[in-house]
Design a protein around this motif. Sequence first.
Motif, PDB file in Angstrom:
ATOM      1  N   VAL A  48      42.032  49.783  38.819  1.00 10.45           N
ATOM      2  CA  VAL A  48      41.435  48.463  38.573  1.00 10.45           C
ATOM      3  C   VAL A  48      42.525  47.427  38.830  1.00 10.45           C
ATOM      4  CG1 VAL A  48      40.259  47.001  36.890  1.00 10.45           C
ATOM      5  CG2 VAL A  48      40.014  49.486  36.774  1.00 10.45           C
ATOM      6  N   ILE A  49      42.146  46.326  39.518  1.00 14.69           N
ATOM      7  CA  ILE A  49      43.156  45.290  39.778  1.00 14.69           C
ATOM      8  C   ILE A  49      42.863  44.075  38.917  1.00 14.69           C
ATOM      9  CG2 ILE A  49      44.089  43.710  41.517  1.00 14.69           C
ATOM     10  CD1 ILE A  49      43.558  45.966  43.533  1.00 14.69           C
ATOM     11  N   PHE A  50      43.886  43.630  38.228  1.00 10.35           N
ATOM     12  CA  PHE A  50      43.778  42.406  37.428  1.00 10.35           C
ATOM     13  C   PHE A  50      44.527  41.292  38.136  1.00 10.35           C
ATOM     14  CE2 PHE A  50      43.308  45.712  34.241  1.00 10.35           C
ATOM     15  CZ  PHE A  50      42.260  45.228  33.467  1.00 10.35           C
ATOM     16  N   LEU A  51      43.854  40.180  38.346  1.00 11.32           N
ATOM     17  CA  LEU A  51      44.541  38.997  38.855  1.00 11.32           C
ATOM     18  C   LEU A  51      44.461  37.916  37.784  1.00 11.32           C
ATOM     19  CD1 LEU A  51      43.168  38.581  42.515  1.00 11.32           C
ATOM     20  CD2 LEU A  51      45.186  39.853  41.757  1.00 11.32           C
ATOM     21  N   ASP A  52      45.606  37.362  37.410  1.00 14.83           N
ATOM     22  CA  ASP A  52      45.569  36.146  36.598  1.00 14.83           C
ATOM     23  C   ASP A  52      45.530  35.003  37.593  1.00 14.83           C
ATOM     24  OD1 ASP A  52      45.698  37.528  34.273  1.00 14.83           O
ATOM     25  OD2 ASP A  52      47.860  37.297  34.005  1.00 14.83           O
ATOM     26  N   VAL A  53      44.497  34.195  37.519  1.00 15.20           N
ATOM     27  CA  VAL A  53      44.356  33.102  38.485  1.00 15.20           C
ATOM     28  C   VAL A  53      44.578  31.779  37.754  1.00 15.20           C
ATOM     29  CG1 VAL A  53      42.895  32.084  40.260  1.00 15.20           C
ATOM     30  CG2 VAL A  53      42.686  34.504  39.722  1.00 15.20           C
ATOM     31  N   ARG A  54      45.378  30.922  38.406  1.00 12.41           N
ATOM     32  CA  ARG A  54      45.832  29.708  37.729  1.00 12.41           C
ATOM     33  C   ARG A  54      45.409  28.457  38.500  1.00 12.41           C
ATOM     34  NH1 ARG A  54      51.256  30.253  38.738  1.00 12.41           N
ATOM     35  NH2 ARG A  54      50.929  28.886  40.492  1.00 12.41           N
ATOM     36  N   ASP A  55      44.985  27.441  37.766  1.00 12.15           N
ATOM     37  CA  ASP A  55      44.823  26.108  38.357  1.00 12.15           C
ATOM     38  C   ASP A  55      45.374  25.097  37.371  1.00 12.15           C
ATOM     39  OD1 ASP A  55      42.864  25.650  36.435  1.00 12.15           O
ATOM     40  OD2 ASP A  55      41.207  26.117  37.796  1.00 12.15           O
ATOM     41  N   VAL A  56      45.137  23.840  37.639  1.00 10.82           N
ATOM     42  CA  VAL A  56      45.781  22.795  36.838  1.00 10.82           C
ATOM     43  C   VAL A  56      45.336  22.808  35.367  1.00 10.82           C
ATOM     44  CG1 VAL A  56      44.089  20.996  37.396  1.00 10.82           C
ATOM     45  CG2 VAL A  56      46.442  20.335  36.889  1.00 10.82           C
ATOM     46  N   LYS A  57      44.210  23.446  35.086  1.00  8.42           N
ATOM     47  CA  LYS A  57      43.725  23.463  33.704  1.00  8.42           C
ATOM     48  C   LYS A  57      44.181  24.689  32.922  1.00  8.42           C
ATOM     49  CE  LYS A  57      41.021  19.816  34.335  1.00  8.42           C
ATOM     50  NZ  LYS A  57      41.447  18.510  33.830  1.00  8.42           N
TER      51      LYS A  57
ATOM     52  N   VAL B 289      38.977  40.599  37.125  1.00 13.51           N
ATOM     53  CA  VAL B 289      39.091  42.061  37.285  1.00 13.51           C
ATOM     54  C   VAL B 289      38.342  42.497  38.540  1.00 13.51           C
ATOM     55  CG1 VAL B 289      38.785  44.262  36.104  1.00 13.51           C
ATOM     56  CG2 VAL B 289      38.836  42.148  34.782  1.00 13.51           C
ATOM     57  N   PHE B 290      38.948  43.327  39.341  1.00 16.85           N
ATOM     58  CA  PHE B 290      38.282  43.886  40.519  1.00 16.85           C
ATOM     59  C   PHE B 290      38.168  45.397  40.385  1.00 16.85           C
ATOM     60  CE2 PHE B 290      39.740  39.827  42.001  1.00 16.85           C
ATOM     61  CZ  PHE B 290      38.697  39.386  42.795  1.00 16.85           C
ATOM     62  N   ASP B 291      36.912  45.897  40.504  1.00 18.81           N
ATOM     63  CA  ASP B 291      36.669  47.351  40.467  1.00 18.81           C
ATOM     64  C   ASP B 291      36.631  47.872  41.896  1.00 18.81           C
ATOM     65  OD1 ASP B 291      36.325  47.307  37.766  1.00 18.81           O
ATOM     66  OD2 ASP B 291      34.153  46.878  37.915  1.00 18.81           O
ATOM     67  N   PRO B 292      36.949  49.150  42.057  1.00 19.65           N
ATOM     68  CA  PRO B 292      36.911  49.711  43.412  1.00 19.65           C
ATOM     69  C   PRO B 292      35.495  49.775  43.990  1.00 19.65           C
ATOM     70  CG  PRO B 292      38.025  51.198  41.875  1.00 19.65           C
ATOM     71  CD  PRO B 292      37.433  50.100  41.065  1.00 19.65           C
TER      72      PRO B 292
ATOM     73  N   ILE C  30      43.600  31.435  46.447  1.00 18.23           N
ATOM     74  CA  ILE C  30      42.378  32.228  46.621  1.00 18.23           C
ATOM     75  C   ILE C  30      41.150  31.511  46.066  1.00 18.23           C
ATOM     76  CG2 ILE C  30      43.509  34.496  46.614  1.00 18.23           C
ATOM     77  CD1 ILE C  30      42.867  34.692  43.651  1.00 18.23           C
ATOM     78  N   ALA C  31      39.989  31.962  46.550  1.00 18.56           N
ATOM     79  CA  ALA C  31      38.715  31.536  45.958  1.00 18.56           C
ATOM     80  C   ALA C  31      38.012  32.817  45.523  1.00 18.56           C
ATOM     81  CB  ALA C  31      37.878  30.788  46.975  1.00 18.56           C
ATOM     82  N   ILE C  32      37.408  32.755  44.364  1.00 16.90           N
ATOM     83  CA  ILE C  32      36.780  33.953  43.797  1.00 16.90           C
ATOM     84  C   ILE C  32      35.375  33.626  43.325  1.00 16.90           C
ATOM     85  CG2 ILE C  32      36.799  35.370  41.692  1.00 16.90           C
ATOM     86  CD1 ILE C  32      39.818  35.528  42.066  1.00 16.90           C
ATOM     87  N   LYS C  33      34.421  34.506  43.677  1.00 20.03           N
ATOM     88  CA  LYS C  33      33.098  34.410  43.052  1.00 20.03           C
ATOM     89  C   LYS C  33      33.009  35.569  42.074  1.00 20.03           C
ATOM     90  CE  LYS C  33      30.230  32.473  46.806  1.00 20.03           C
ATOM     91  NZ  LYS C  33      30.741  31.131  46.659  1.00 20.03           N
ATOM     92  N   GLY C  34      32.443  35.318  40.919  1.00 20.19           N
ATOM     93  CA  GLY C  34      32.369  36.413  39.964  1.00 20.19           C
ATOM     94  C   GLY C  34      31.496  36.074  38.772  1.00 20.19           C
ATOM     95  N   LEU C  35      31.488  37.006  37.821  1.00 17.67           N
ATOM     96  CA  LEU C  35      30.641  36.882  36.641  1.00 17.67           C
ATOM     97  C   LEU C  35      31.537  36.793  35.406  1.00 17.67           C
ATOM     98  CD1 LEU C  35      27.717  37.271  35.349  1.00 17.67           C
ATOM     99  CD2 LEU C  35      28.397  39.686  35.125  1.00 17.67           C
ATOM    100  N   VAL C  36      31.298  35.775  34.578  1.00 21.81           N
ATOM    101  CA  VAL C  36      32.082  35.666  33.347  1.00 21.81           C
ATOM    102  C   VAL C  36      31.528  36.656  32.329  1.00 21.81           C
ATOM    103  CG1 VAL C  36      32.895  34.108  31.526  1.00 21.81           C
ATOM    104  CG2 VAL C  36      32.385  33.200  33.809  1.00 21.81           C
TER     105      VAL C  36
ATOM    106  N   GLY D 297      35.353  40.079  39.205  1.00 22.99           N
ATOM    107  CA  GLY D 297      35.434  39.534  40.561  1.00 22.99           C
ATOM    108  C   GLY D 297      34.454  40.230  41.496  1.00 22.99           C
ATOM    109  N   LYS D 298      33.662  39.421  42.225  1.00 22.79           N
ATOM    110  CA  LYS D 298      32.725  40.020  43.182  1.00 22.79           C
ATOM    111  C   LYS D 298      33.173  39.758  44.615  1.00 22.79           C
ATOM    112  CE  LYS D 298      28.833  40.149  40.070  1.00 22.79           C
ATOM    113  NZ  LYS D 298      27.499  39.663  39.737  1.00 22.79           N
ATOM    114  N   GLU D 299      33.565  38.504  44.869  1.00 24.09           N
ATOM    115  CA  GLU D 299      34.060  38.186  46.212  1.00 24.09           C
ATOM    116  C   GLU D 299      35.402  37.503  46.070  1.00 24.09           C
ATOM    117  OE1 GLU D 299      31.255  35.805  48.457  1.00 24.09           O
ATOM    118  OE2 GLU D 299      29.615  36.945  47.534  1.00 24.09           O
ATOM    119  N   ILE D 300      36.273  37.734  47.029  1.00 26.20           N
ATOM    120  CA  ILE D 300      37.559  37.041  47.013  1.00 26.20           C
ATOM    121  C   ILE D 300      37.923  36.640  48.437  1.00 26.20           C
ATOM    122  CG2 ILE D 300      38.672  39.334  46.884  1.00 26.20           C
ATOM    123  CD1 ILE D 300      41.146  37.913  45.731  1.00 26.20           C
ATOM    124  N   GLU D 301      38.358  35.409  48.560  1.00 25.56           N
ATOM    125  CA  GLU D 301      38.766  34.919  49.884  1.00 25.56           C
ATOM    126  C   GLU D 301      40.182  34.368  49.759  1.00 25.56           C
ATOM    127  OE1 GLU D 301      37.640  31.375  53.045  1.00 25.56           O
ATOM    128  OE2 GLU D 301      36.370  31.678  51.276  1.00 25.56           O
ATOM    129  N   VAL D 302      41.028  34.777  50.698  1.00 29.37           N
ATOM    130  CA  VAL D 302      42.391  34.231  50.695  1.00 29.37           C
ATOM    131  C   VAL D 302      42.353  32.909  51.458  1.00 29.37           C
ATOM    132  CG1 VAL D 302      44.759  34.570  51.482  1.00 29.37           C
ATOM    133  CG2 VAL D 302      43.460  36.496  50.547  1.00 29.37           C
TER     134      VAL D 302
END
Length: 590
Positions: free
Chosen positions: A33-42, A48-51, A69-75, A96-101
Amino acid sequence: MRTHYCGQLTAKHIGQEITLTGWVHRRRDHGGVIFLDVRDVKGRVQVVFDPDREQSFATADKVRNEYVIAIKGLVRARPEGTVNSELATGAVEVLGKEIEVLNAAMTPPFPLDDYSPVGEDVRLKYRFLDLRRQEMQEKLVLRSRITTSIRRSLEQQGFLDIETPILTRATPEGARDYLVPSRTHQGEFFALPQSPQLFKQLLMVSGFDRYYQIARCFRDEDLRADRQPEFTQIDIETSFLDEEGVMQIAETMIRELFEQVLSVDLGQFPRMPFSEAMESYGSDKPDLRIPLKLVTVDDLMLAVDFKVFSAPAADAKGRVAALLLPGGAELSRKQIDDYTKFVGIYGAKGLAYIKVNDVSDLENGLQSPIVKFLGAEVCQQLIQRLGANNGDLIFFGADKTSVVNESLGALRCKLGADLDLYQSQWAPLWVVDFPMFEADEKGRLAALHHPFTAPSCSTSELQANAAGALSRAYDMVLNGTELGGGSVRIHDEKMQQVVFDLLGISSAEQEEKFGFLLNALRYGAPPHAGLAFGLDRLVMLMTGATSIREVIAFPKTQSAACVMTEAPGEVSNAQLQELHIRVRKPVAAE
Ligand code: ASP
């Protein structure tokens, strides 16, 4: 691009499909499982990304720290036991469902996801990365909240924001000017404003009544202290108000600011005459969080058999002062030696002291090499005047008044910090009744504030006793730092000329440099008064930063340069020619 900010996701978003944009703060691979901590100004959030979603998983696997990156996903709620209470978004995570660099990033020269003891030069060279760090983001966010609060408060009090020129003539605020060569006027130069002082006064002559500006000022000073060649002032001017009126407005503005931004009530600001500040605190910006005071003991030391004390006590320009440190008898020899070295920085030749072991036994109860020179009677009076008790320590300063004030004033602050003697978190005050001038060795007068400050006496009284005259100036001090200052101005042309005369500015020079001001004063100048606050220093105090460079997005170094853009830099010969300038190369050091 996004539907939500990373840092703003909370439990109320659970179940929502969202799109986030930001930077990869940290990437962790936890057994498939891959965990990305994603950061913005807030702030940041965990994704989390599953295989199961092969393609996105592969992309998430490839991204590195600081990729955009841009991510589409479900909270969704974090699984039991994995809630992170340290993080604002710590109750949730995003599946995480979709990820775009959107953009790749090289490995940063220092980690942004963790504290690292990186040198300031590297941080300044890569300031655009340094500013991505949470700590720096918070400071600049607070800075913006501070200016917003100030603008709101001033607008509510009827102030107008009016801009004044950057390319202008010199404004004397006691520093060197930054000069800009004129292309269209051969051999002539603009000066960058040391402050908008003269323009804001002219705006009063124009009738604007209440002016403010968050203004950039430029002063070419040696940057020993924590200063910047360009800095920001909250600049204020009003007509038909005296010192009381202006101080009220400024105090209200600062009080509201502290309430709104820090939820701190500063209360009513006490007032202190300059003479008392110097006498009791050795400084015109006393730190009133610290209870210690300097006490003058000249009269006691006049006749003692100890030249180090008796000489300055008898000298009109000298001073002997004592500083009582309750409980200070516990200081070690080494600590006292260190304090002796410390006051040396301020020109003190030594640091005499008495340890008060037993006030009832002046023969043996006072421990110090100097007691024998002072005699029992002086010691008795000293103990009484200072209110010394068993276990206390008395430090002395004996020298020129300026050396005593500076060294004991600084020692007082150092003791306060070292021994944590602070009695409150915030201690604001106004210092008032400043002298109009300070005299140099040769008796030449210089303006203590600037030459447009009104004296608190008439022209004839001023001419009769310029050195002793007081001004209608006021400084706001907070925790030993000058936050701002200003004055009632001279609005009478005659008075302005008298002050220029006293400052040794010839009539020709008055006309040449300040003709426009004198002229304006002849055309119905209203009584006016104002002040300016140093915004950088204010933000520094409010954020608890240790340097003003920490609260300025792109500051200069101590040598007044920008290591990122490498300014100042050389320019082409063609540019120089257009400006009618020939550069003389500095002679190489031998
Ligand atoms: N111009 C002054 C300064 O820059 C402030 C003022 O008198 O308003 O310090």
